[in-house]
Scaffold this motif. Structure first.
Motif, PDB file in Angstrom:
ATOM      1  N   PRO A  40      -2.928  -0.458  -3.116  1.00  0.00           N
ATOM      2  CA  PRO A  40      -2.979   0.362  -1.893  1.00  0.00           C
ATOM      3  C   PRO A  40      -4.027   1.465  -1.975  1.00  0.00           C
ATOM      4  CG  PRO A  40      -0.710   0.109  -2.637  1.00  0.00           C
ATOM      5  CD  PRO A  40      -1.572  -0.522  -3.681  1.00  0.00           C
ATOM      6  N   ILE A  80      -7.360   0.968  -0.107  1.00  0.00           N
ATOM      7  CA  ILE A  80      -7.513   0.901   1.349  1.00  0.00           C
ATOM      8  C   ILE A  80      -8.575   1.894   1.828  1.00  0.00           C
ATOM      9  CG2 ILE A  80      -6.361   1.350   3.555  1.00  0.00           C
ATOM     10  CD1 ILE A  80      -3.821   0.211   2.355  1.00  0.00           C
ATOM     11  N   GLU A  81      -8.475   3.133   1.379  1.00  0.00           N
ATOM     12  CA  GLU A  81      -9.418   4.146   1.864  1.00  0.00           C
ATOM     13  C   GLU A  81     -10.869   3.837   1.468  1.00  0.00           C
ATOM     14  OE1 GLU A  81      -6.353   5.182   0.866  1.00  0.00           O
ATOM     15  OE2 GLU A  81      -5.623   6.635   2.373  1.00  0.00           O
ATOM     16  N   GLU A 140     -13.895   3.118   4.054  1.00  0.00           N
ATOM     17  CA  GLU A 140     -15.069   3.985   4.114  1.00  0.00           C
ATOM     18  C   GLU A 140     -16.343   3.150   3.995  1.00  0.00           C
ATOM     19  OE1 GLU A 140     -14.657   7.555   1.773  1.00  0.00           O
ATOM     20  OE2 GLU A 140     -16.851   7.772   1.668  1.00  0.00           O
ATOM     21  N   LYS A 167     -16.996   1.266   7.151  1.00  0.00           N
ATOM     22  CA  LYS A 167     -16.933   2.100   8.358  1.00  0.00           C
ATOM     23  C   LYS A 167     -15.792   1.673   9.283  1.00  0.00           C
ATOM     24  CE  LYS A 167     -21.358   4.263   8.574  1.00  0.00           C
ATOM     25  NZ  LYS A 167     -21.858   5.314   9.409  1.00  0.00           N
ATOM     26  N   PHE A 210     -11.444   2.298  10.091  1.00  0.00           N
ATOM     27  CA  PHE A 210     -10.369   3.246   9.834  1.00  0.00           C
ATOM     28  C   PHE A 210      -9.461   2.660   8.759  1.00  0.00           C
ATOM     29  CE2 PHE A 210     -11.007   4.166  14.520  1.00  0.00           C
ATOM     30  CZ  PHE A 210     -11.688   5.336  14.295  1.00  0.00           C
ATOM     31  N   PRO A 211      -8.979   3.468   7.825  1.00  0.00           N
ATOM     32  CA  PRO A 211      -8.059   2.945   6.817  1.00  0.00           C
ATOM     33  C   PRO A 211      -6.851   2.240   7.448  1.00  0.00           C
ATOM     34  CG  PRO A 211      -8.736   5.170   6.252  1.00  0.00           C
ATOM     35  CD  PRO A 211      -9.318   4.875   7.604  1.00  0.00           C
ATOM     36  N   SER A 212      -6.380   2.773   8.571  1.00  0.00           N
ATOM     37  CA  SER A 212      -5.211   2.140   9.198  1.00  0.00           C
ATOM     38  C   SER A 212      -5.538   0.716   9.652  1.00  0.00           C
ATOM     39  CB  SER A 212      -4.742   2.980  10.385  1.00  0.00           C
ATOM     40  OG  SER A 212      -5.758   3.099  11.343  1.00  0.00           O
ATOM     41  N   GLN A 214      -5.408  -1.521   6.574  1.00  0.00           N
ATOM     42  CA  GLN A 214      -4.022  -1.801   6.236  1.00  0.00           C
ATOM     43  C   GLN A 214      -3.410  -2.793   7.223  1.00  0.00           C
ATOM     44  OE1 GLN A 214      -0.893   1.169   5.009  1.00  0.00           O
ATOM     45  NE2 GLN A 214      -0.377   0.994   7.172  1.00  0.00           N
TER      46      GLN A 214
END
Ligand code: SF4
Ligand code: SF4
Ligand code: SF4
Ligand code: FES
Ligand code: FES
Lengths: 165, 882
Positions: free
Chosen positions: A41, A44-45, A49, A52, A54-56, A59
């Protein structure tokens, strides 16, 4: 048992391979899963990044596909069939037997990361019912003794690190 | 083919190709029920409620079906109705039975549609999916068991506000909007803008801390009174109280279904117990309640007697960039006409008015810049601005043009702002070196011949000299001073080459010591690249407060008369002399800093402060307190009790924007008028009424019984506002410049390049080796007088940590949460520290507005006005662990 140590360097390499592709997310996630056995997990970030996104969103894609897992899986993933044909042939007691043998519930992984137990709707091997799959190998016409010997085959010896095929 | 013919419910319709059946129907007043469709969002066809039936009995989701030639559909056939009912029954079977206590109340769209379709009972086995209730934060309650998976919140979060805090997690029955790692919202990137709540059709997302649950008695339109964007709102009212705020449903509003955390939630400050509700007079050293008559009498007598004794120059007026146009106009008129003083200023001084002033004087007019035009930009250069915190809705616009329209954005900012993920290039320049950076970029474009030579030839003068200076520029030196590698400069030049630029300029420039020079450099670059005079080019200035431009435009400044007309211009002064039948002094008055100095020296005897809290917003409150102590008479007209109010001799309780009529001019140059939504608390009065009573009593010839009278006068006398109200509640200022570039078809003057000047290099101060930048956090505006009175904002566990780089953190052995003392040679503050990645070593960030805005103690009061631009942004500091 301790969580697996994460190798960030290997993640960077994989990201580098995909960063400039179009629609890179899924191949990238596949590569990570191939390399690490699951998708940590914490990745994810950085993946978001790099692409480009969103992390959401990242996920969302991971949890949408059953093929991706955010939890470390065992070295051996057992997929016990719960389909109709297998059910008729007694897959329920096979599953119960596996659970007892491994002391695992569905979706769980053993603390030593030897086994993960999953169930699937149909393995597409109904003629072998009741069936299960360990990693990429099919096993059919199962009975408790047969299951027992298959599991033994995949168990790592308590001492020593040698691989068993 | 551009037009399509189709038939809806037997009615022949012509519509634009590429539109959807749903929109074509809507344009023809045929309403199709929907739950997941929203005019500001991309359609996804999730709810299937918008079904229509074509001639072959095919069922189509109209919101995702493009129109096609000769298509014929029924929107309400028995078949369609049956399907729709089933969908609603299924949704309801899945829904918990908590309608009675749901605070969406009658606004729940699921309930509305169910009743429209006559679905009373759903006759299915109830299968609610309980997900738990999340409400740890002070703003939003999430009860996702009420979620119908329409995806509107997610799309609003991604497409409109560009935050991406939530997305669907899991699949099928378990699928729900979730944050990364399914953490609570306050541990995610959520900015609590609340846009998702307003757009959610059900009670799955709801506002927390409502004093009233359910649907308010009535809803009324208003304008957000916080920042310079001026978002359109709808306020829900129950028994003369504002219980709810949502973005206006008007389709072409500035904020398009979004708000920020302040606009959505901080309006609860309006019912704060700190509100002033009755006039107060100082008697025997104590402030005690008085009647309006008494208060007016004291103000009139005192101001007149001080004027008589000490002359008009002994009285000063400090107006507000938060008060309306009408109020600022009356305020300065009382000052200029009755008390004959030009000592008038407003809070906009602190947020960069003098820098805007330079811009105005060089162009002879600031052009209007609708935020919508950002879409037309070829490239956007963002300087010293983090709109995602300071003017969030402007930030949304920028994110959208980057993400959806693909417009390249270059951000020049010492800090990694939330805009960086949307930028094509980030230039983390050294603080206060923007001047060099801009000139360096101009030099690169010059070397590459990648500028608009035709524009330069046609509309400008002085380019030879400028280009000579550019060609002689030492780019290595620029790179060294700005700390931007030569490759970084080249990359920026790649993005700018041959393009017309949009400049977004924030408080990093507006409050910078070198602000005026930076504006000169920017204007040179704009002239060279032809980036002025056309839509999709030019300048956007972040105006911190809602009416910063308006207060200036109304002449609530020492050196301008209403209509942004220069006081030192003899012709202009004569014009106003005639209009007001007086003789205006040709000497510009004092700005707020000079007012305080004059009070310190004993030259100023009386001050009238309206809607400002200098003891909280200006540096060195001790010094200001002394200055105010020196005054013979201090009038404060405000809405909240404050440090400044407590020093007053007379306190006049005013009304907040939602309690009165008025108008604001936003950063675009849009004049927005609004009506009262509720009445002021207690005996408080609309500020324009207070001023018009007072003016009348003090002898202003004109009477202003209605606000329309004030508007008429401004419209008539100030050409800039001649178009005001021509178009309902939203009109534009009328710009007029003599420069030919703004009206290429008429004759006009050339724009001048300004010469380059050497600036003082930033010298490292051994005693104070760090550079602290003071900036805003989205939860507070300005110095935080109003947002600090919002219960919800106060309940958010924010500690305004000082941010340091990883390297400095390691060197000083600082860990997150450690307490430090930050000192400059003017003062010190103590706060917790946070170590952040991507921050330059040596750079410190201090959020303003926290702890009674203690950060201002780091700054000096006097040198603010050194070059007439407040160096209110950066200061050398040292760090000690406590
Ligand atoms: S939370 Fe509300 S807006 Fe979001 S998907 Fe669910 S119902 Fe739609
Ligand atoms: S409140 Fe705003 S930032 Fe947070 S999830 Fe909703 S839309 Fe996104
Ligand atoms: S962006 Fe500004 S005007 Fe809009 S809601 Fe936020 S504070 Fe109010
Ligand atoms: S049902 Fe088990 S393999 Fe098909
Ligand atoms: S409105 Fe068309 S599918 Fe929801």
């Amino acid at each position: 048992m301790t969580q697996k140590e994460i190798d960030w360097g290997r993640l960077d390499e994989i990201i580098k391979r995909h960063r400039d592709e179009n629609w890179a997310l899924i191949p990238l996630l596949q590569d990570i899963q191939e390399e690490f056995g699951y998708l940590p997990p914490e990745f994810i970030e950085p993946v978001a990044e790099a692409l480009k996104l969103f992390p959401s969103e990242v996920q969302g894609v991971i949890t949408f596909y059953a093929g991706f897992s955010l939890e470390p899986k065992g070295r051996n993933v057992i997929k016990s069939c719960r389909g109709t044909a297998c059910h008729v042939k007694g897959s329920r007691s096979i599953l119960r037997f596996i659970k007892k043998e491994l002391n695992l519930e569905e979706g769980e992984t053993s603390p030593d990361y030897q086994f993960t137990l999953e169930t699937v709707a149909c393995l597409g091997a109904c003629f072998l019912a009741p069936a299960m799959m360990v990693n990429r190998t099919y096993f059919g016409k199962l009975s408790p003794p047969k299951v027992k010997s298959i599991l033994a085959q995949y168990s790592r010896p308590k001492t020593g690190e040698s691989e068993i095929k | 083919m551009d037009e399509i013919n189709l038939t809806i419910n037997g009615k022949k319709i012509v519509c634009r190709a590429g539109t959807t059946v749903f929109n074509a129907a809507k344009e023809n007043d045929i309403r199709i029920p929907s739950l997941c469709h929203h005019p500001h969002l991309e359609p996804i066809g999730a709810c299937r409620l918008c079904l229509v039936e074509d001639e072959n009995g095919r069922i189509l989701a109209s919101c995702v079906t493009p129109v096609s030639e000769n298509l014929s559909v029924q929107t309400d056939s028995p078949n369609v109705r049956a399907h729709r009912k089933n969908i609603i029954r299924l949704l309801m079977a899945n829904h918990p039975e908590s309608c009675i206590v749901c605070n969406k109340g009658n606004r729940c769209e699921l309930r509305k549609i169910a009743s429209q379709l006559g679905v009373g009972t759903y006759d299915l086995y109830p299968m609610p999916h309980y997900t738990g209730f999340e409400e740890a934060n002070p703003f939003i309650i999430r009860d996702l068991s009420k979620c119908i998976l329409c995806g509107k919140c997610i799309r609003a979060d991604h497409e409109l506000v560009g935050v991406g805090a939530i997305d669907y997690n899991q699949r099928g029955f378990r699928s729900r909007p979730a944050t990364v790692h399914d953490r609570p919202l306050e541990q995610s990137s959520c900015t609590f803008c609340g846009s998702c709540i307003s757009i959610c059709p059900t009670g799955a997302l709801a506002v927390k801390n409502v004093s009233f649950a359910g649907s308010p008695q009535k809803e009324m339109a208003s304008i957000c009174g916080f920042c310079g964007v001026g978002c359109s709102l709808v306020m829900g009212i129950q028994d003369n109280r504002i219980v709810d705020v949502n973005p206006s449903p008007v389709e072409n509003s500035i904020n398009q279904s979004t708000l920020c955390v302040r606009g959505h939630f901080a309006h609860d400050f309006l019912s704060s117990s700190q509100r002033l509700t009755t006039p107060l007079l100082r008697k025997n050293g104590e402030l005690s309640p008085a009647t309006w008559e008494e208060a007016f009498a004291v103000v009139t007598d005192k101001l007149f007697s001080i004027k008589k004794k000490n002359g008009p120059q002994s009285i000063a007026f400090f107006g507000s960039s938060k008060c309306s146009l009408e109020e600022n106009y009356l305020f300065q008129k009382i000052a200029r006409v009755i008390l004959q003083t030009n000592h008038i200023d407003n809070g906009g001084f602190l947020t960069g008015r003098s820098v805007l002033n330079r811009f105005q004087s060089r162009l002879g007019g600031m052009s209007i810049g609708p935020l919508k035009d950002l879409e037309k930009a070829e490239v956007v250069l963002v300087l010293g601005a983090d709109p995602t915190h300071s003017l969030p809705v402007l930030g949304y616009h920028l994110k959208r043009v980057s993400k959806i329209k693909g417009v390249p954005i270059i951000v020049a900012d010492p800090r990694r702002t939330d805009l960086i993920p949307f930028a094509s290039l980030w230039m983390p320049l050294a603080t206060q070196t923007d001047y060099y950076l801009i000139n360096g970029l101009a030099a690169l474009l010059y070397h590459r011949k990648a500028y608009d030579a035709q524009f330069v030839k046609r509309f400008t003068q002085g380019s030879d000299e400028y280009f000579k200076e550019l060609s002689a520029m030492n780019l290595d030196q620029i790179s060294r001073v700005t700390e931007i590698e030569p490759e970084g400069l080249e990359k920026a030049a790649d993005l700018l080459a041959g393009k017309k630029i949009v400049f977004v300029v924030g408080h990093g420039i507006l409050q910078q010591r070198n602000g005026l020079e930076v504006i000169d450099a920017l204007l040179n670059l704009a002239l060279m690249t032809g980036s002025l005079g056309q839509r999709g080019t030019g300048f956007y200035f972040l105006t911190m407060e809602n009416n910063a431009l308006g207060a200036w435009d109304m002449g609530a400044v020492p050196d301008f008369l209403p209509g942004r007309q220069s006081l030192v211009d003899n012709e202009i002064r004569k014009y106003w002399d005639r209009a007001w039948k007086i003789k205006i002094s040709p000497d510009p008055g004092l700005n707020i800093i000079k007012m305080i100095e004059a009070a310190e020296e004993g030259n100023l005897k009386a001050m009238y402060i309206m809607g400002e809290n200098p003891l909280r917003s200006l540096p060195q409150p001790g010094q200001i307190r002394k200055a105010f102590d020196n005054l013979e008479f201090l009038v404060v007209q405000d809405i909240l009790d404050s440090e400044t109010v407590r020093m007053a001799d007379v306190v006049l309780p005013g009304a907040a924007f939602s309690e009165k009529a008025g108008s604001f001019t936003n950063l675009e140059g849009r004049i927005q008028s609004f009506d009262p939504v509720v009445s002021p608390p207690g005996q408080a009065k609309p500020d324009w009424e207070i001023l018009s009573f007072l003016g009348n009593q003090m002898g202003l010839p004109a009477q202003y019984r209605t606000i329309e009278k004030i508007r008429d006068e401004i419209r008539e006398l100030a050409p800039l506002y001649s178009q005001w109200g021509k178009n309902g509640n939203s009109s534009w200022i009328k710009e007029k410049s003599d420069l030919a570039l703004f009206h290429p078809d008429e004759s006009g003057e050339s724009a001048l390049f300004s010469p380059l000047v050497p600036l003082k290099e930033n010298i490292r101060d051994e005693d104070f080796p760090f550079k602290a930048i003071l900036g805003s956090w989205r939860y507070h505006l300005g110095s935080g007088t109003r947002t600090g009175s919002s219960n919800r904002i106060n309940q958010m566990p924010l500690s305004g940590e000082i941010e340091v780089s990883i390297k400095d953190g390691e060197r000083l052995h600082l860990l997150d949460g450690d307490k430090i003392r930050l000192s400059s040679s003017y003062g010190s503050i103590e706060r917790k520290v946070k170590v952040v990645r991507n921050q330059k070593p040596g750079l410190i960030f201090v959020p303003r507005a926290f702890y009674e805005n203690d950060a201002r103690n780091l700054l000096p009061l006097t040198t603010l006005e050194a070059p007439n631009s407040p160096g209110f942004k950066e200061i050398n500091v040292k760090i000690e662990k406590t």
